[in-house]
Design an enzyme around this catalytic site. Structure first.
Site, PDB file in Angstrom:
ATOM      1  N   ASP A   1      -5.216   4.850  14.078  1.00  0.00           N
ATOM      2  CA  ASP A   1      -4.306   5.273  13.027  1.00  0.00           C
ATOM      3  C   ASP A   1      -4.840   6.533  12.372  1.00  0.00           C
ATOM      4  O   ASP A   1      -5.704   7.211  12.930  1.00  0.00           O
ATOM      5  CB  ASP A   1      -4.094   4.144  12.011  1.00  0.00           C
ATOM      6  CG  ASP A   1      -5.389   3.735  11.307  1.00  0.00           C
ATOM      7  OD1 ASP A   1      -6.414   4.436  11.458  1.00  0.00           O
ATOM      8  OD2 ASP A   1      -5.377   2.714  10.597  1.00  0.00           O
TER       9      ASP A   1
ATOM     10  N   ARG B   1       0.833  -1.210   0.000  1.00  0.00           N
ATOM     11  CA  ARG B   1       0.000   0.000   0.000  1.00  0.00           C
ATOM     12  C   ARG B   1       0.867   1.259   0.000  1.00  0.00           C
ATOM     13  O   ARG B   1       1.313   1.712   1.050  1.00  0.00           O
ATOM     14  CB  ARG B   1      -0.910   0.000   1.227  1.00  0.00           C
ATOM     15  CG  ARG B   1      -1.886   1.154   1.289  1.00  0.00           C
ATOM     16  CD  ARG B   1      -2.677   1.081   2.591  1.00  0.00           C
ATOM     17  NE  ARG B   1      -3.724   2.085   2.646  1.00  0.00           N
ATOM     18  CZ  ARG B   1      -4.514   2.281   3.703  1.00  0.00           C
ATOM     19  NH1 ARG B   1      -4.372   1.531   4.777  1.00  0.00           N
ATOM     20  NH2 ARG B   1      -5.438   3.216   3.690  1.00  0.00           N
TER      21      ARG B   1
END
Length: 546
Positions: free
Chosen positions: A438, A156
Site C-alpha cells: 500500500d 481512518r
C-alpha cells in the site's frame, strides 16, 4: 460551498450523503478549522526548515517536561468495546463492498476502515466508501451482524496532507480529513453512540502534539454541535513520524479525553527518517529488504517507548499490520511457512507488550487471536508497564548498518511503480509476491531510491553506484518484463505512465514529502478522475505475472 456532481453510478448514494443538513454541518466544520489546518501544515514546513538550517536533531521537548514528569494524569478509560483489540483487519478500503462485508462477518475485534494508506481517494471511492460505512452502521447490509456485535469500526480519514478536489469551501479545496470525518460523524455518530460502538477513529501521519491538539478541538466542537456526549469520540494516533516519536506523551495528553491509544508501524515510520533527514549522509537508511526490521535498535526502541508511554498513562498500544497473505492450500508447506513467519513477527510485538495489531488476510484473524491468547493474559496488556525500558534520543535516531543490494533496489522500484499503477487504476493497494502493498510500502520504497541516488550509494553486489541512469535502466527493464502481448494498449500506456511518474519523483532535487500528495496533485490523476477514465486494475495479472 461548491460540490462536484455525483460520480457516475453513485447518484443515489450522493443524494443520501449530501443532504441540506449535512452540507450545512460540513461547511461549518471546514470553515471553522480550515485556517488551523493550514497553520499546522505551515508548522511542519517551519520545523523542517529549522532542522535543516541548524543541523539539529529532534529530542524530547523542554517546554513540555512538566507533562512527562507529572505521574498522575491518565487518559480516560476506553469503552468496553475497545478493551480487547487483539486483531484488527487493516487496509480495509470500504469502497470494496464485498471485502468490507466479509470483514463485518469476520471474528476480528475491529476493522481499520481505511480512507488513507490502503485507499485511492477518487471521488467515486470516497462517496462509495462513506456510504458503505453508513450502511454498516445502520445495519443495511444483509447477513451482517448488528453494529453492536460486528467488529468495531476504527474509521481512518485521510491525513492532513490530502485535499478533496471535488469540494470547495469559501473558495478553497476542502481538507481531505475534514471531509471524510465530517460526513462520517454526521451520518453515523449518534447511532454509534447509541449502540456503544463508537465513534472510533485512527488519525494518520500526526507529527506533533499541536496536531493532536487540533484534532481534540475538532472532536470537542463536533460533539457539542451534534449533541454527542463529551468524550464519546475516541481516536488512536498512528505514530508514523520520527518527530512524533519524541512527543508521544504530549500527544496522549492533548487527546486524553478522546484517546484510544497509539499505534506503531514499520514502513511509514522508517520512511519519515528520509523525509526529515534523508539528505544527511549520517541518516542513510540501508536496504529495507535485508537490513530493516523491528529488531533493529531504532525500531524496537520506538516500539518499546510507545508501549511504555501508553501503559503508564492507561492507554492502549497497538502494533503494525501483517501484510503477508496465506496461500490457498492450508495443507501446503508454503502455507505453514507463511503462517510461522507471521507468528514469529507478531510474537515480537506481543512480547513487547502491545495490546493488539492488524492483519490484512482475513484467514489470519483466528490464528493470530489464538497466538495472543497463548502468550498474553486478559483482554489487554495494560499491566505490562515496561519499567525496564529506558529510551534515549540516540536510541530513536540510531540508523542500522548495512548497504544496498541490487535485489533491494529492484524490489523498491517494483513496489513504487506498481503502487502508482494501482493508484492510476483507482486502487490504493495491490498484491505482490504473496503480500499486500500500500502507500506505506510505496513510501519507503520511493524514499529509499531517492536517498540512494542522492548519496550515490554503492551496491554491495558490484562496483556500480545507485544513479539516475541505473534506476532509469532498471525501471525500463521492469516495464519490459511486466508488459505482455495480452495487455491492452491502455494498460501498457498506464504502466509506462507509472514508470515515468516514479522516475520523476525519485529524481527530484527536493524530496517530495508524501507520495500520495504528489499523486493526488498530479495532472494525470486529476484528469482521469474528471473524464472517468480510471480503469480497473488487473489484480489476477499481477499475482500470476509477478
Amino acid at each position: 460551498m461548491e460540490l462536484a456532481p455525483p460520480p457516475p453510478g453513485l447518484e443515489a448514494e450522493y443524494a443520501m450523503l449530501f443532504t441540506t443538513d449535512s452540507l450545512v454541518f460540513l461547511h461549518e466544520l471546514i470553515s471553522t478549522f480550515d485556517e488551523e489546518v493550514d497553520q499546522i501544515l505551515q508548522l511542519r514546513v517551519s520545523r523542517k526548515a529549522q532542522l535543516d538550517l541548524s543541523g539539529d536533531l529532534p529530542t524530547f521537548l523542554e517546554s513540555t517536561t512538566h507533562i512527562r514528569r507529572e505521574p498522575a494524569w491518565r487518559v480516560l478509560p476506553v469503552p468496553p468495546r475497545l478493551q480487547k483489540r487483539h486483531v484488527d483487519i487493516g487496509d480495509m478500503a470500504p469502497c470494496d463492498t464485498q471485502r468490507f462485508i466479509k470483514a463485518l462477518q469476520s471474528p476480528a475485534q475491529g476493522i481499520q476502515v481505511d480512507f488513507d494508506d490502503g485507499n485511492c481517494p477518487t471521488y467515486y471511492n470516497q462517496i462509495k466508501g462513506i456510504h458503505n460505512v453508513v450502511k454498516a452502521v445502520c445495519n443495511l447490509f444483509p447477513n451482517v451482524p448488528h453494529i453492536s456485535q460486528a467488529p468495531v469500526l476504527m474509521l481512518r480519514p485521510r491525513a492532513w496532507n490530502m485535499v478533496e478536489h471535488n469540494v470547495m469551501v469559501e473558495g478553497k479545496e476542502a481538507p481531505g480529513p475534514l471531509f471524510d470525518f465530517g460526513l462520517i460523524i454526521f451520518h453515523c455518530g449518534k447511532t454509534l453512540v447509541e449502540h456503544a460502538s463508537g465513534p472510533f477513529f485512527y488519525l494518520s501521519k500526526v507529527e506533533s502534539f499541536m496536531e493532536a491538539r487540533l484534532w481534540n478541538k475538532i472532536f470537542v466542537w463536533t460533539q457539542q454541535k451534534l449533541g454527542l456526549p463529551l468524550g464519546s469520540i475516541k481516536a488512536t494516533v498512528l505514530i508514523e513520524n520520527v518527530l512524533a516519536a519524541f512527543e508521544m506523551e504530549e500527544i496522549l495528553y492533548e487527546l486524553r479525553d478522546h484517546s484510544a491509544g497509539l499505534n506503531c508501524g514499520i514502513w511509514d515510520y522508517s520512511a519519515s527518517f528520509v523525509n526529515k533527514f534523508g539528505h544527511r549522509p549520517a541518516f542513510l537508511l540501508p536496504d529495507r529488504s535485508k537490513y530493516v526490521n523491528m529488531k533493529k535498535r531504532f525500531l524496537h526502541s520506538y516500539m518499546d517507548l510507545l508501549v511504555q508511554t501508553c501503559h503508564r498513562r492507561g492507554a492502549l498500544a497497538t502494533g503494525g499490520m501483517a501484510a503477508l497473505l496465506l496461500p490457498p492450500n492450508p495443507l501446503s508447506d508454503s502455507y505453514k511457512r507463511v503462517l510461522e513467519s507471521v507468528k514469529r513477527l507478531k510474537l515480537l510485538e506481543i512480547n513487547a507488550g502491545v495490546d493488539g495489531f492488524m492483519v490484512y488476510d482475513l484467514n489470519l484473524i483466528e490464528p493470530m487471536q489464538k497466538l495472543f491468547e497463548l502468550h498474553s493474559e486478559g483482554d489487554n496488556q495494560l499491566h505490562q508497564l515496561r519499567n525496564d525500558v529506558v529510551v534515549t534520543p540516540d536510541d530513536l535516531l540510531s540508523m542500522p548498518s548495512g548497504g544496498v543490494t541490487l535485489y533491494g533496489l529492484k524490489y523498491n522500484i517494483t513496489v513504487g511503480v506498481l503502487f502508482i499503477n494501482a493508484w492510476l487504476s483507482g486502487k490504493g493497494h495491490f498484491f505482490y509476491r504473496g503480500q499486500v502493498e500500500d502507500s506505506a510500502t510505496a513510501e519507503i520504497s520511493r524514499s529509499q531510491v531517492w536517498q540512494w541516488i542522492r548519496h550515490q550509494t554503492p551496491l554491495e553486489n558490484d562496483s556500480r553506484v545507485v544513479s539516475k541512469q541505473l534506476v532509469t535502466d532498471l525501471t525500463k527493464e521492469f516495464i519490459m518484463e511486466l508488459s505482455t502481448p495480452c495487455h491492452s494498449v491502455r494498460t501498457k500506456q498506464r504502466f509506462h505512465t507509472a514508470a515515468d511518474m516514479f522516475l520523476e519523483v525519485v529524481q527530484m532535487r527536493h524530496f517530495p514529502e508524501f507520495i500520495t500528495t504528489y499523486l493526488n496533485q498530479d495532472h494525470t490523476f486529476l484528469s482521469s478522475q474528471v473524464s472517468g477514465q480510471l480503469e480497473p486494475l488487473d489484480t489476477d495479472m499481477q499475482l500470476s505475472k509477478l
